[in-house]
Design a protein around this motif. Structure first.
Motif, PDB file in Angstrom:
ATOM      1  N   LEU A 165      -7.758   2.491   1.236  1.00 45.48           N
ATOM      2  CA  LEU A 165      -8.526   2.565   2.504  1.00 45.48           C
ATOM      3  C   LEU A 165      -7.996   2.243   3.908  1.00 45.48           C
ATOM      4  N   GLU A 166      -7.125   1.624   4.081  1.00 42.96           N
ATOM      5  CA  GLU A 166      -6.625   1.302   5.446  1.00 42.96           C
ATOM      6  C   GLU A 166      -5.723   2.466   5.788  1.00 42.96           C
ATOM      7  N   ALA A 167      -4.911   3.049   4.824  1.00 45.43           N
ATOM      8  CA  ALA A 167      -4.563   4.486   5.212  1.00 45.43           C
ATOM      9  C   ALA A 167      -5.332   5.545   5.642  1.00 45.43           C
ATOM     10  N   ILE A 168      -6.615   5.581   4.943  1.00 45.87           N
ATOM     11  CA  ILE A 168      -7.763   6.465   5.203  1.00 45.87           C
ATOM     12  C   ILE A 168      -8.326   6.402   6.608  1.00 45.87           C
ATOM     13  N   PHE A 169      -8.667   5.122   6.999  1.00 46.99           N
ATOM     14  CA  PHE A 169      -9.089   4.759   8.397  1.00 46.99           C
ATOM     15  C   PHE A 169      -8.142   4.929   9.357  1.00 46.99           C
ATOM     16  N   LYS A 170      -6.936   4.573   9.217  1.00 45.82           N
ATOM     17  CA  LYS A 170      -5.708   4.730  10.271  1.00 45.82           C
ATOM     18  C   LYS A 170      -5.595   6.340  10.486  1.00 45.82           C
ATOM     19  N   GLY A 171      -5.545   6.911   9.154  1.00 42.06           N
ATOM     20  CA  GLY A 171      -5.197   8.422   9.103  1.00 42.06           C
ATOM     21  C   GLY A 171      -6.349   9.102   9.862  1.00 42.06           C
ATOM     22  N   PHE A 172      -7.635   8.610   9.677  1.00 42.38           N
ATOM     23  CA  PHE A 172      -8.694   9.362  10.345  1.00 42.38           C
ATOM     24  C   PHE A 172      -8.310   9.122  11.816  1.00 42.38           C
ATOM     25  N   GLY A 173      -8.209   8.012  12.256  1.00 41.34           N
ATOM     26  CA  GLY A 173      -8.016   7.678  13.729  1.00 41.34           C
ATOM     27  C   GLY A 173      -7.117   8.660  14.405  1.00 41.34           C
ATOM     28  N   ARG A 174      -5.739   8.670  13.845  1.00 40.65           N
ATOM     29  CA  ARG A 174      -4.683   9.290  14.087  1.00 40.65           C
ATOM     30  C   ARG A 174      -5.024  10.958  14.128  1.00 40.65           C
ATOM     31  N   ALA A 175      -5.618  11.353  13.339  1.00 36.51           N
ATOM     32  CA  ALA A 175      -6.118  13.016  13.367  1.00 36.51           C
ATOM     33  C   ALA A 175      -7.040  13.182  14.364  1.00 36.51           C
TER      34      ALA A 175
END
Length: 196
Positions: A165-175
């Motif tokens: 979940l943390e990778a998903i939220f961080k990934g969304f922020g980055r993208a």
């Protein structure tokens, strides 16, 4: 370019959500949803997207966190839409491949004004700090619909719910941060139609 900011408030019989968003921020966040893990995820999203984000949520947590999480997604998505305005002079698309320990997530998005979510994530069911794992999909669906984002989220590997979940939220922020970047080489919208 104009200030890309928004303040949205939404109140129902189940929740009261307030979101203040600056798309050209420094990654600072003040978040209080009553769900500690969700607060942590929204803070990570803001940090990795260089967004200044304030979220205050009051919800019927005595019933279930579903309404609070989904409604935060709705209001956050509305804030993105309002702050984007006509979506002129931005890169429009962004993608990232983001690891967190054993978890590896890809997030690709297009600020196309065509909402669509592809959720290719098989995450172990359960709770992480009061956050039901299945609510991540509902949150991002709400964001996608309200903001007008075509959004693909794919999990390549991972076992730990927190890491995924943390990778998903961080990934969304980055993208999202990449898609929001201004490009001085053109004035209008990045579209052969001339409009989004």
């Amino acid at each position: 370019m104009e200030m890309r900011e928004a303040y949205i408030e939404r109140q129902t019989k189940e929740t009261r959500i307030r979101v203040k968003l600056n798309l050209d921020g420094a990654g600072t966040a003040q978040v209080d949803t009553g769900i500690g893990f969700f607060d942590h995820m929204l803070e990570a999203l803001a940090r990795f997207g260089y967004l200044d984000l304030e979220v205050a949520a009051e919800g019927d947590l005595q019933v279930d966190p579903h309404h609070t999480i989904e409604d935060c997604g709705l209001v956050f998505g509305q804030a993105i839409r309002e702050a984007l305005g006509e979506r002129r002079g931005i890169e429009r698309v962004g993608d990232t491949l983001l690891p967190m320990d054993e978890a590896l997530v890809q997030v690709a998005l297009d600020l196309s004004n065509r909402p669509y979510l592809v959720w290719d994530v098989e995450c172990p069911e359960g709770m992480v700090g009061g956050f039901p794992v299945e609510m991540a999909e509902e949150f991002f669906r709400a964001v996608s619909v309200q903001a007008g984002i075509t959004l693909h989220i794919r999990l390549f590997s991972g076992k730990n719910r927190h890491h995924i979940l943390e990778a998903i939220f961080k990934g969304f922020g980055r993208a999202l941060g990449l898609a929001l970047r201004e490009n001085p080489r053109f004035q209008g919208v990045l579209s052969t139609k001339g409009v989004l």
